[in-house]
Motif scaffolding. Structure first.
Motif, PDB file in Angstrom:
ATOM      1  N   TYR A  50     -40.128  20.894  48.281  1.00  0.00           N
ATOM      2  CA  TYR A  50     -38.766  21.102  47.790  1.00  0.00           C
ATOM      3  C   TYR A  50     -37.922  19.883  48.115  1.00  0.00           C
ATOM      4  CZ  TYR A  50     -40.543  25.845  47.962  1.00  0.00           C
ATOM      5  OH  TYR A  50     -41.305  26.955  47.807  1.00  0.00           O
ATOM      6  N   PHE A  51     -37.141  19.449  47.134  1.00  0.00           N
ATOM      7  CA  PHE A  51     -36.284  18.283  47.325  1.00  0.00           C
ATOM      8  C   PHE A  51     -34.835  18.732  47.433  1.00  0.00           C
ATOM      9  CE2 PHE A  51     -39.210  14.829  46.791  1.00  0.00           C
ATOM     10  CZ  PHE A  51     -40.270  15.416  46.106  1.00  0.00           C
ATOM     11  N   LYS A  53     -30.693  17.286  48.502  1.00  0.00           N
ATOM     12  CA  LYS A  53     -29.786  16.289  47.948  1.00  0.00           C
ATOM     13  C   LYS A  53     -30.271  14.877  48.243  1.00  0.00           C
ATOM     14  CE  LYS A  53     -25.713  19.270  48.267  1.00  0.00           C
ATOM     15  NZ  LYS A  53     -24.351  19.427  48.826  1.00  0.00           N
ATOM     16  N   ARG A  54     -31.032  14.715  49.286  1.00  0.00           N
ATOM     17  CA  ARG A  54     -31.560  13.396  49.623  1.00  0.00           C
ATOM     18  C   ARG A  54     -32.956  13.223  49.036  1.00  0.00           C
ATOM     19  NH1 ARG A  54     -28.697  10.847  53.613  1.00  0.00           N
ATOM     20  NH2 ARG A  54     -27.061  12.085  54.600  1.00  0.00           N
ATOM     21  N   ALA A  55     -33.431  11.979  49.063  1.00  0.00           N
ATOM     22  CA  ALA A  55     -34.739  11.692  48.495  1.00  0.00           C
ATOM     23  C   ALA A  55     -35.880  12.055  49.442  1.00  0.00           C
ATOM     24  CB  ALA A  55     -34.832  10.212  48.128  1.00  0.00           C
ATOM     25  N   THR A  56     -35.571  12.490  50.669  1.00  0.00           N
ATOM     26  CA  THR A  56     -36.608  12.826  51.642  1.00  0.00           C
ATOM     27  C   THR A  56     -37.201  14.189  51.319  1.00  0.00           C
ATOM     28  OG1 THR A  56     -35.404  11.599  53.322  1.00  0.00           O
ATOM     29  CG2 THR A  56     -37.124  13.090  54.085  1.00  0.00           C
ATOM     30  N   PRO A  57     -38.526  14.299  51.115  1.00  0.00           N
ATOM     31  CA  PRO A  57     -39.110  15.596  50.758  1.00  0.00           C
ATOM     32  C   PRO A  57     -39.225  16.521  51.965  1.00  0.00           C
ATOM     33  CG  PRO A  57     -40.830  13.957  50.947  1.00  0.00           C
ATOM     34  CD  PRO A  57     -39.520  13.228  51.134  1.00  0.00           C
ATOM     35  N   LEU A  58     -39.150  17.809  51.692  1.00  0.00           N
ATOM     36  CA  LEU A  58     -39.386  18.821  52.721  1.00  0.00           C
ATOM     37  C   LEU A  58     -40.728  19.467  52.394  1.00  0.00           C
ATOM     38  CD1 LEU A  58     -38.597  20.672  55.083  1.00  0.00           C
ATOM     39  CD2 LEU A  58     -37.472  22.154  53.401  1.00  0.00           C
ATOM     40  N   LEU A  59     -41.716  19.269  53.243  1.00  0.00           N
ATOM     41  CA  LEU A  59     -43.046  19.817  53.035  1.00  0.00           C
ATOM     42  C   LEU A  59     -43.167  21.130  53.808  1.00  0.00           C
ATOM     43  CD1 LEU A  59     -45.103  16.531  53.488  1.00  0.00           C
ATOM     44  CD2 LEU A  59     -44.047  17.433  51.427  1.00  0.00           C
ATOM     45  N   THR A  60     -43.588  22.183  53.111  1.00  0.00           N
ATOM     46  CA  THR A  60     -43.719  23.486  53.769  1.00  0.00           C
ATOM     47  C   THR A  60     -45.132  24.019  53.573  1.00  0.00           C
ATOM     48  OG1 THR A  60     -43.063  24.760  51.826  1.00  0.00           O
ATOM     49  CG2 THR A  60     -41.307  23.980  53.263  1.00  0.00           C
ATOM     50  N   HIS A  61     -45.562  24.797  54.534  1.00  0.00           N
ATOM     51  CA  HIS A  61     -46.840  25.506  54.419  1.00  0.00           C
ATOM     52  C   HIS A  61     -46.576  26.928  54.889  1.00  0.00           C
ATOM     53  CE1 HIS A  61     -51.155  26.028  54.139  1.00  0.00           C
ATOM     54  NE2 HIS A  61     -51.133  26.618  55.319  1.00  0.00           N
ATOM     55  N   SER A  70     -36.793  33.045  54.585  1.00  0.00           N
ATOM     56  CA  SER A  70     -36.239  31.960  55.383  1.00  0.00           C
ATOM     57  C   SER A  70     -35.021  31.358  54.681  1.00  0.00           C
ATOM     58  CB  SER A  70     -37.301  30.869  55.612  1.00  0.00           C
ATOM     59  OG  SER A  70     -36.699  29.728  56.193  1.00  0.00           O
ATOM     60  N   GLU A  71     -33.852  31.457  55.333  1.00  0.00           N
ATOM     61  CA  GLU A  71     -32.631  30.891  54.741  1.00  0.00           C
ATOM     62  C   GLU A  71     -32.725  29.371  54.644  1.00  0.00           C
ATOM     63  OE1 GLU A  71     -29.235  32.171  56.862  1.00  0.00           O
ATOM     64  OE2 GLU A  71     -29.524  34.319  56.420  1.00  0.00           O
ATOM     65  N   THR A  72     -33.361  28.760  55.639  1.00  0.00           N
ATOM     66  CA  THR A  72     -33.482  27.291  55.624  1.00  0.00           C
ATOM     67  C   THR A  72     -34.297  26.826  54.419  1.00  0.00           C
ATOM     68  OG1 THR A  72     -33.382  27.234  58.031  1.00  0.00           O
ATOM     69  CG2 THR A  72     -34.256  25.279  56.923  1.00  0.00           C
ATOM     70  N   LEU A  73     -35.419  27.495  54.154  1.00  0.00           N
ATOM     71  CA  LEU A  73     -36.250  27.110  53.010  1.00  0.00           C
ATOM     72  C   LEU A  73     -35.589  27.491  51.689  1.00  0.00           C
ATOM     73  CD1 LEU A  73     -39.810  28.085  54.289  1.00  0.00           C
ATOM     74  CD2 LEU A  73     -38.718  25.844  54.309  1.00  0.00           C
ATOM     75  N   GLN A  75     -32.500  27.396  50.814  1.00  0.00           N
ATOM     76  CA  GLN A  75     -31.476  26.459  50.349  1.00  0.00           C
ATOM     77  C   GLN A  75     -32.091  25.275  49.607  1.00  0.00           C
ATOM     78  OE1 GLN A  75     -29.421  24.175  53.372  1.00  0.00           O
ATOM     79  NE2 GLN A  75     -31.046  24.578  54.857  1.00  0.00           N
ATOM     80  N   PHE A  76     -33.373  25.000  49.875  1.00  0.00           N
ATOM     81  CA  PHE A  76     -34.067  23.975  49.118  1.00  0.00           C
ATOM     82  C   PHE A  76     -34.785  24.575  47.903  1.00  0.00           C
ATOM     83  CE2 PHE A  76     -33.785  22.151  53.359  1.00  0.00           C
ATOM     84  CZ  PHE A  76     -33.359  20.865  53.077  1.00  0.00           C
ATOM     85  N   ARG A  77     -35.293  25.792  48.080  1.00  0.00           N
ATOM     86  CA  ARG A  77     -36.106  26.421  47.044  1.00  0.00           C
ATOM     87  C   ARG A  77     -35.275  26.806  45.818  1.00  0.00           C
ATOM     88  NH1 ARG A  77     -37.464  31.789  45.992  1.00  0.00           N
ATOM     89  NH2 ARG A  77     -39.552  32.124  45.116  1.00  0.00           N
ATOM     90  N   THR A  78     -34.063  27.305  46.032  1.00  0.00           N
ATOM     91  CA  THR A  78     -33.245  27.779  44.910  1.00  0.00           C
ATOM     92  C   THR A  78     -32.900  26.663  43.924  1.00  0.00           C
ATOM     93  OG1 THR A  78     -32.337  29.580  46.237  1.00  0.00           O
ATOM     94  CG2 THR A  78     -31.088  28.907  44.285  1.00  0.00           C
ATOM     95  N   PRO A  79     -32.349  25.510  44.362  1.00  0.00           N
ATOM     96  CA  PRO A  79     -32.059  24.459  43.386  1.00  0.00           C
ATOM     97  C   PRO A  79     -33.316  23.914  42.716  1.00  0.00           C
ATOM     98  CG  PRO A  79     -31.483  23.763  45.634  1.00  0.00           C
ATOM     99  CD  PRO A  79     -31.863  25.176  45.707  1.00  0.00           C
ATOM    100  N   ALA A  80     -34.445  23.919  43.434  1.00  0.00           N
ATOM    101  CA  ALA A  80     -35.684  23.445  42.825  1.00  0.00           C
ATOM    102  C   ALA A  80     -36.102  24.360  41.675  1.00  0.00           C
ATOM    103  CB  ALA A  80     -36.783  23.358  43.874  1.00  0.00           C
TER     104      ALA A  80
END
Length: 392
Positions: A50-51, A53-61, A70-73, A75-80
């Motif tokens: 999930y990407f 606002k920044r170009a740094t990727p967030l890798l999840t497993h 997970s609220e943290t995940l 916030q990235f998952r919804t815009p993606a």
């Protein structure tokens, strides 16, 4: 960009075979019959990357349960997912418009235990079912839908024994006048009387316009460095100050890949200019980079067309300032020492500016990047030097 790959597509292919391709691969192509073979699948299923606002990727497993809770995940998952959904529906438009005559929308039915998501098939069925008719499908018990419900047969072609009479007497048509080539003049080369091609690419125009300002004994490297500096000033200006250093370093790898020893000096010069005393005037919100001009006029009573690009154009309510950047290592101290070629160039900018902005007061200036000095020029002097020109 560095890979040596050539992709070829025959846009006019008329073979009788069946072509199987993705929606992206079918862009620009058409066929009499198009089948959307997998229109019942909704592919909006964001993967584990999930990407934000920044170009740094967030890798999840993580499993689906953790992803949804997970609220943290989230916030990235919804815009993606939103971006993927928008792209999913854009592809439908591309896919449907590939068909010239017949479009078939089909696919596999979802499992009964699953709640079907809105798909291409579902959306089209919901929209067209009230105005469609049921039709039999060979070998199937289920019915299909056909739109439109009534297909009008094409009109028959009627052959005429004689051609229709022309409404215009072609014997009285005035012949097209013979083509008269018009000399194209670039302001930066007007002093050399060298004509240019009006249909040069932007890169050719830029390189040609800079050639005369580079000192001859420095050779081709100086010309390339000047081009790189001008490009940085143009594209770094709209960026935030804290991003310019990084972007400039990356850009120079593309602009001057064979001269890495020059990168630091050019980058530092560009950043210095963009933070200098005239930066607010030259690169403010009311300025514009690379204003193209294509103006008709006359030189010594002969028709010409003036073609060029003005480095910076600063527009206020009642005034317009036209600025050209110069990269000379040793710039002149005053207007009297400025070369006739530069003055002719700015004089043509002045005359074109008066035509383009008739309600404004027009002024010009040269900006010497080596000393970061903005040198205003007198209109009377520029008009006198370009007195052979008349802008129509």
């Amino acid at each position: 960009r560095k890979r040596d790959i050539t992709i070829k597509r025959e846009l006019s292919e008329n073979s009788a075979g069946v072509r199987v391709m993705t929606v992206h691969g079918a862009k620009g192509l058409e066929a009499p019959i198009v089948i959307l073979a997998d229109a019942t699948s909704n592919i909006v299923k964001s993967g584990p990357i999930y990407f934000g606002k920044r170009a740094t990727p967030l890798l999840t497993h993580a499993g689906s349960k953790e992803l949804h809770t997970s609220e943290t995940l989230e916030q990235f998952r919804t815009p993606a997912r939103d971006r993927e959904s928008a792209e999913y529906w854009r592809k439908l438009y591309v896919a449907m418009t590939r068909a010239e005559d017949e479009l078939y929308i089909t696919g596999f039915k979802p499992e009964p235990t699953k709640t079907p998501e809105l798909t291409w098939y579902g959306a089209l069925k919901e929209a067209l079912e009230p105005v469609s008719i049921e039709v039999d499908i060979q070998g199937q018990t289920a019915k299909g839908l056909c739109f439109p419900s009534e297909i009008v047969a094409p009109a028959k072609i009627v052959e005429r024994e004689t051609a229709l009479p022309l409404k215009t007497d072609i014997s009285k048509i005035i012949p097209v006048p013979a083509y008269k080539p018009v000399q194209s003049i670039r302001p930066s080369m007007a002093r050399t009387h060298k004509s240019v091609d009006a249909y040069e690419t932007k890169q050719e125009q830029t390189e040609t316009a800079r050639e005369e300002e580079i000192i001859a004994d420095k050779g081709d490297i100086a010309r390339l460095e000047g081009l790189a500096l001008h490009a940085l000033l143009q594209y770094l200006a709209p960026l935030e100050a804290d991003r310019r250093h990084e972007i400039a370093s990356s850009a120079l790898l593309q602009l001057l890949p064979d001269h890495p020893s020059s990168h630091q000096a050019i980058r530092d010069k560009a950043l210095s200019v963009l933070s200098g005393p005239d930066a607010k005037l030259l690169f403010g919100a009311n300025s514009r980079a690379e204003l193209p001009i294509f103006v008709l006029g006359k030189k010594d009573q002969k028709p010409v067309q003036i073609i060029g690009r003005i480095d910076r154009t600063i527009i206020t309510d009642d005034e317009v300032l036209l600025v050209d950047f110069k990269s000379n290592a040793t710039p002149p101290q005053n207007e009297q020492q400025v070369s006739a070629a530069y003055l002719t160039q700015m004089g043509l900018y002045l005359r074109c500016g008066r035509k383009l902005f008739p309600q404004h007061k027009i002024s010009t200036a040269l900006y010497w990047t080596s000393t970061q000095n903005l040198m205003p020029l007198r209109n009377e002097h520029l008009l006198e030097i370009t007195s052979a020109f008349n802008i129509i």
